[in-house]
Design a protein around this motif. Structure first.
Motif, PDB file in Angstrom:
ATOM      1  N   LEU A 230      51.233  26.980  38.362  1.00 25.56           N
ATOM      2  CA  LEU A 230      50.743  27.321  39.702  1.00 25.56           C
ATOM      3  C   LEU A 230      49.509  28.214  39.655  1.00 25.56           C
ATOM      4  N   LEU A 231      49.558  29.298  38.860  1.00 28.83           N
ATOM      5  CA  LEU A 231      48.447  30.258  38.872  1.00 28.83           C
ATOM      6  C   LEU A 231      47.159  29.639  38.366  1.00 28.83           C
ATOM      7  N   ILE A 232      47.225  28.956  37.202  1.00 32.05           N
ATOM      8  CA  ILE A 232      45.996  28.406  36.632  1.00 32.05           C
ATOM      9  C   ILE A 232      45.457  27.274  37.506  1.00 32.05           C
ATOM     10  N   ASP A 233      46.335  26.486  38.088  1.00 37.25           N
ATOM     11  CA  ASP A 233      45.870  25.376  38.916  1.00 37.25           C
ATOM     12  C   ASP A 233      45.312  25.877  40.255  1.00 37.25           C
ATOM     13  N   LEU A 234      45.969  26.886  40.839  1.00 39.09           N
ATOM     14  CA  LEU A 234      45.446  27.475  42.073  1.00 39.09           C
ATOM     15  C   LEU A 234      44.110  28.165  41.800  1.00 39.09           C
ATOM     16  N   TYR A 235      44.008  28.781  40.631  1.00 40.17           N
ATOM     17  CA  TYR A 235      42.763  29.415  40.212  1.00 40.17           C
ATOM     18  C   TYR A 235      41.624  28.394  40.175  1.00 40.17           C
ATOM     19  N   ARG A 236      41.923  27.195  39.632  1.00 45.92           N
ATOM     20  CA  ARG A 236      40.913  26.134  39.574  1.00 45.92           C
ATOM     21  C   ARG A 236      40.515  25.668  40.975  1.00 45.92           C
ATOM     22  N   LEU A 237      41.514  25.507  41.834  1.00 43.88           N
ATOM     23  CA  LEU A 237      41.221  25.100  43.207  1.00 43.88           C
ATOM     24  C   LEU A 237      40.338  26.142  43.898  1.00 43.88           C
ATOM     25  N   CYS A 238      40.691  27.414  43.718  1.00 41.47           N
ATOM     26  CA  CYS A 238      39.930  28.498  44.348  1.00 41.47           C
ATOM     27  C   CYS A 238      38.496  28.547  43.812  1.00 41.47           C
ATOM     28  N   GLU A 239      38.344  28.324  42.511  1.00 37.36           N
ATOM     29  CA  GLU A 239      37.016  28.309  41.906  1.00 37.36           C
ATOM     30  C   GLU A 239      36.151  27.218  42.548  1.00 37.36           C
ATOM     31  N   GLU A 240      36.727  26.028  42.721  1.00 34.58           N
ATOM     32  CA  GLU A 240      35.995  24.919  43.330  1.00 34.58           C
ATOM     33  C   GLU A 240      35.649  25.207  44.787  1.00 34.58           C
ATOM     34  N   SER A 241      36.560  25.880  45.462  1.00 33.51           N
ATOM     35  CA  SER A 241      36.362  26.171  46.885  1.00 33.51           C
ATOM     36  C   SER A 241      35.592  27.473  47.105  1.00 33.51           C
ATOM     37  N   LYS A 242      35.357  28.206  46.012  1.00 36.94           N
ATOM     38  CA  LYS A 242      34.680  29.507  46.054  1.00 36.94           C
ATOM     39  C   LYS A 242      35.373  30.491  46.992  1.00 36.94           C
ATOM     40  N   VAL A 243      36.692  30.616  46.780  1.00 37.74           N
ATOM     41  CA  VAL A 243      37.497  31.543  47.568  1.00 37.74           C
ATOM     42  C   VAL A 243      38.482  32.256  46.647  1.00 37.74           C
ATOM     43  N   GLY A 244      39.211  33.198  47.209  1.00 38.47           N
ATOM     44  CA  GLY A 244      40.305  33.835  46.499  1.00 38.47           C
ATOM     45  C   GLY A 244      41.625  33.473  47.170  1.00 38.47           C
ATOM     46  N   ALA A 245      42.731  34.003  46.623  1.00 43.36           N
ATOM     47  CA  ALA A 245      44.033  33.669  47.203  1.00 43.36           C
ATOM     48  C   ALA A 245      45.012  34.824  47.067  1.00 43.36           C
ATOM     49  N   GLU A 246      45.918  34.900  48.034  1.00 39.18           N
ATOM     50  CA  GLU A 246      47.045  35.833  47.945  1.00 39.18           C
ATOM     51  C   GLU A 246      48.354  35.048  47.977  1.00 39.18           C
ATOM     52  N   ILE A 247      49.219  35.367  47.023  1.00 43.11           N
ATOM     53  CA  ILE A 247      50.531  34.703  46.966  1.00 43.11           C
ATOM     54  C   ILE A 247      51.587  35.716  47.389  1.00 43.11           C
ATOM     55  N   TYR A 248      52.421  35.322  48.363  1.00 44.28           N
ATOM     56  CA  TYR A 248      53.506  36.208  48.782  1.00 44.28           C
ATOM     57  C   TYR A 248      54.733  35.899  47.930  1.00 44.28           C
ATOM     58  N   VAL A 249      54.916  36.758  46.941  1.00 47.05           N
ATOM     59  CA  VAL A 249      55.925  36.502  45.914  1.00 47.05           C
ATOM     60  C   VAL A 249      57.314  36.262  46.501  1.00 47.05           C
ATOM     61  N   ASP A 250      57.672  37.020  47.533  1.00 52.46           N
ATOM     62  CA  ASP A 250      59.042  36.890  48.062  1.00 52.46           C
ATOM     63  C   ASP A 250      59.233  35.627  48.900  1.00 52.46           C
ATOM     64  N   GLN A 251      58.153  34.874  49.134  1.00 54.26           N
ATOM     65  CA  GLN A 251      58.305  33.630  49.907  1.00 54.26           C
ATOM     66  C   GLN A 251      58.516  32.417  49.014  1.00 54.26           C
ATOM     67  N   ILE A 252      58.302  32.591  47.721  1.00 52.17           N
ATOM     68  CA  ILE A 252      58.440  31.455  46.814  1.00 52.17           C
ATOM     69  C   ILE A 252      59.910  31.161  46.554  1.00 52.17           C
ATOM     70  N   PRO A 253      60.354  29.948  46.839  1.00 56.72           N
ATOM     71  CA  PRO A 253      61.770  29.637  46.628  1.00 56.72           C
ATOM     72  C   PRO A 253      62.100  29.548  45.139  1.00 56.72           C
ATOM     73  N   VAL A 254      63.283  30.005  44.774  1.00 56.12           N
ATOM     74  CA  VAL A 254      63.713  29.957  43.375  1.00 56.12           C
ATOM     75  C   VAL A 254      64.883  28.979  43.251  1.00 56.12           C
ATOM     76  N   HIS A 255      64.718  27.984  42.437  1.00 54.65           N
ATOM     77  CA  HIS A 255      65.766  26.970  42.260  1.00 54.65           C
ATOM     78  C   HIS A 255      66.920  27.563  41.442  1.00 54.65           C
ATOM     79  N   PRO A 256      68.176  27.229  41.802  1.00 53.46           N
ATOM     80  CA  PRO A 256      69.335  27.766  41.060  1.00 53.46           C
ATOM     81  C   PRO A 256      69.244  27.505  39.552  1.00 53.46           C
TER      82      PRO A 256
END
Lengths: 328, 328
Positions: A230-256
């Motif tokens: 997720l991080l490296i791929d989102l980083y690539r997307l952000c680089e292409e879009s010339k933006v940054g990103a914030e991830i809300y850690v507590d919103q990410i679902p965790v599979h059992p």
């Protein structure tokens, strides 16, 4: 192998008929595109991408299709056709070759595309090279995200990497059991340790399904698949879009299964989710508030500037380094 | 290697700009076809297809493009784009990687196409997988030959195989000399034995050029490229067309280098010509008598029935078995 090369080509050609153009058996495949054509290729190499002590040829066949189709769906495309090149040792069992093409056949039926070409070679290690072909009215790129957009994912992450840790830890007996299993039923205990729910992680690693994007591609501004993490791929997307990103850690679902496996291996499940690759889910960037109604899971927002920040209610905003799979 | 994977992708992307669609740097390439699309893929594996003791990375780069473009030309198509996947050991020199991409660049400039995608992986052996993309108004298939048609080839055959025999016989010093040579000038003696004219065979083996078909594709009824050997490839064409063929042995031109190398190795030059692969010339089937005026060389005719017969003025009509390169 009992079949020689000419016989193997005949076998493959009979197994994979193609009537909408010219498929296997000529110098090139011929097909007609009515929209923009999409082309992508991915390589899988023994002992780099897979371990034959627990990976069946059926799973390999299915996976080489999935990882390529994933890149077509990530562009908002419809899948049309597949080219497949294979390198195998001459000592490979006939049954393994048949299983491999059964896996490819099942995947092509699942995704709705045709085998239209490829190449065969002998090789010391098993090598699979796939090419997926698709089409789309409107390609959705990595470029296109702007500050204020929401970041969505399509399902749980980290399963494949968690499954990989389990597989690597198995004894020979368990590896053989895994190798002879086609579908990993959640109610059946296959390996000798852990809860049966970790089966889902094994399944995701060995036989991932590409995430179709037709339900939400119309509201996507930018998109890409999560193959390296997720991080490296989102980083690539952000680089292409010339933006940054914030991830809300507590919103990410965790599979059992991820929770269970992280516990077994004394790891942080969040690390598996943020940096584990090969889930073949999608990152979808949209400014539409109703994106959750088509099944998308919000995990953050696009911001001005650059870099990815993890926002944790207890720890505040933490900058990250792009982490994930790199070959060199 | 000094570059990591992200840096290598950046390097490749800068070296190969593509402005007619979306190229390297997104999940899939995007391009528009105005005519029927042609797609083909070919694999080259170290120690199966090439030997790094005398093959330079520059030649490898050029050759992986040529062998794929050859299949586009064999369908009567125009070449448009190329996808390239690479597996290399992590210990590979930076200079070798650069040479490889220089070879690809020179080939793409020569054929007039763009690099639009690919994949990178580490690997024990060097693996190259190419995909060529082309288009055509009228695809020319292996099917379409009928009794009475003439069989043409586009130039001398057997050179690549003859070159291969020379290369395999070289001592270490000569191998190193060959490896450091880019173009094999006919007036320069490079290896320690034989006449300098055998250079042409070395060149053809290490760095073949695909044969463009735009000058004669309009008069072709069936066509294919000679990658595995004249006899086996003509046999495949005849099988698809459900016809047989007669080859007039005394009409086949013999290149001086093939003559010289056959003498050196005490071989029949005809065997090199009929069964040596990798020349990347074309078999063209036409009923037009003026085909020779566009440079085609008549070598036989299509007949009813099946099988390939060699017609030799002194020996009469001899049936042949399809011979050539088979991987298994």
């Amino acid at each position: 192998m009992k079949k020689d090369e000419l016989e193997l080509v005949k076998y493959i050609r009979n197994k994979f008929p193609f009537t909408e153009g010219i498929g296997i058996g000529d110098d090139s495949a011929v097909l007609l595109f009515r929209k923009s054509a999409l082309l992508t290729t991915d390589l899988m190499i023994e002992d780099v991408h897979f371990d034959l002590s627990y990976t069946s040829f059926y799973h390999l066949g299915f996976k080489i299709v999935s990882v390529n189709v994933s890149d077509i769906y990530a562009m908002g495309g419809d899948f049309k056709g597949f080219l497949f090149s294979l390198g195998v040792p001459v000592t490979t069992n006939e049954e393994d070759i048949d299983s491999l093409f059964d896996g490819i056949e099942d995947a092509l039926n699942y995704y709705g595309g045709y085998l239209i070409g490829g190449d065969l070679s002998r090789s010391e290690k098993v090598i699979l090279s796939g090419v997926a072909v698709g089409e789309t009215e409107r390609p959705i790129l990595r470029k296109g995200a702007t500050a204020g957009d929401r970041i969505f994912i399509t399902s749980y992450l980290g399963l494949s990497q968690a499954g990989y840790y389990v597989l690597k830890s198995l004894n020979q007996e368990d590896r053989a059991k895994v190798k002879s299993t086609k579908y990993f039923d959640l109610n059946e205990k296959i390996i000798s340790y852990g809860k049966s729910e970790i089966n889902e992680a094994l399944q995701r690693h060995l036989m991932p399904f590409a995430r179709k994007s037709d339900k939400f591609r119309d509201i996507a501004k930018a998109m890409m698949d999560i193959s390296d993490g997720l991080l490296i791929d989102l980083y690539r997307l952000c680089e292409e879009s010339k933006v940054g990103a914030e991830i809300y850690v507590d919103q990410i679902p965790v599979h059992p299964a991820v929770k269970e496996i992280a516990k077994l291996f004394n790891m942080d499940p969040l690390k598996l989710i943020l940096s584990g690759g090969e889930d073949y889910e999608l990152i979808v960037i949209s400014d539409k508030i109703y994106a959750t109604e088509v099944g998308l899971i919000p995990i953050g927002k696009i911001v001005e500037g650059e870099g990815i920040y993890l926002v944790d209610p207890s720890k505040g905003k933490i900058p990250t380094k792009p982490e994930g799979w790199q070959h060199f």
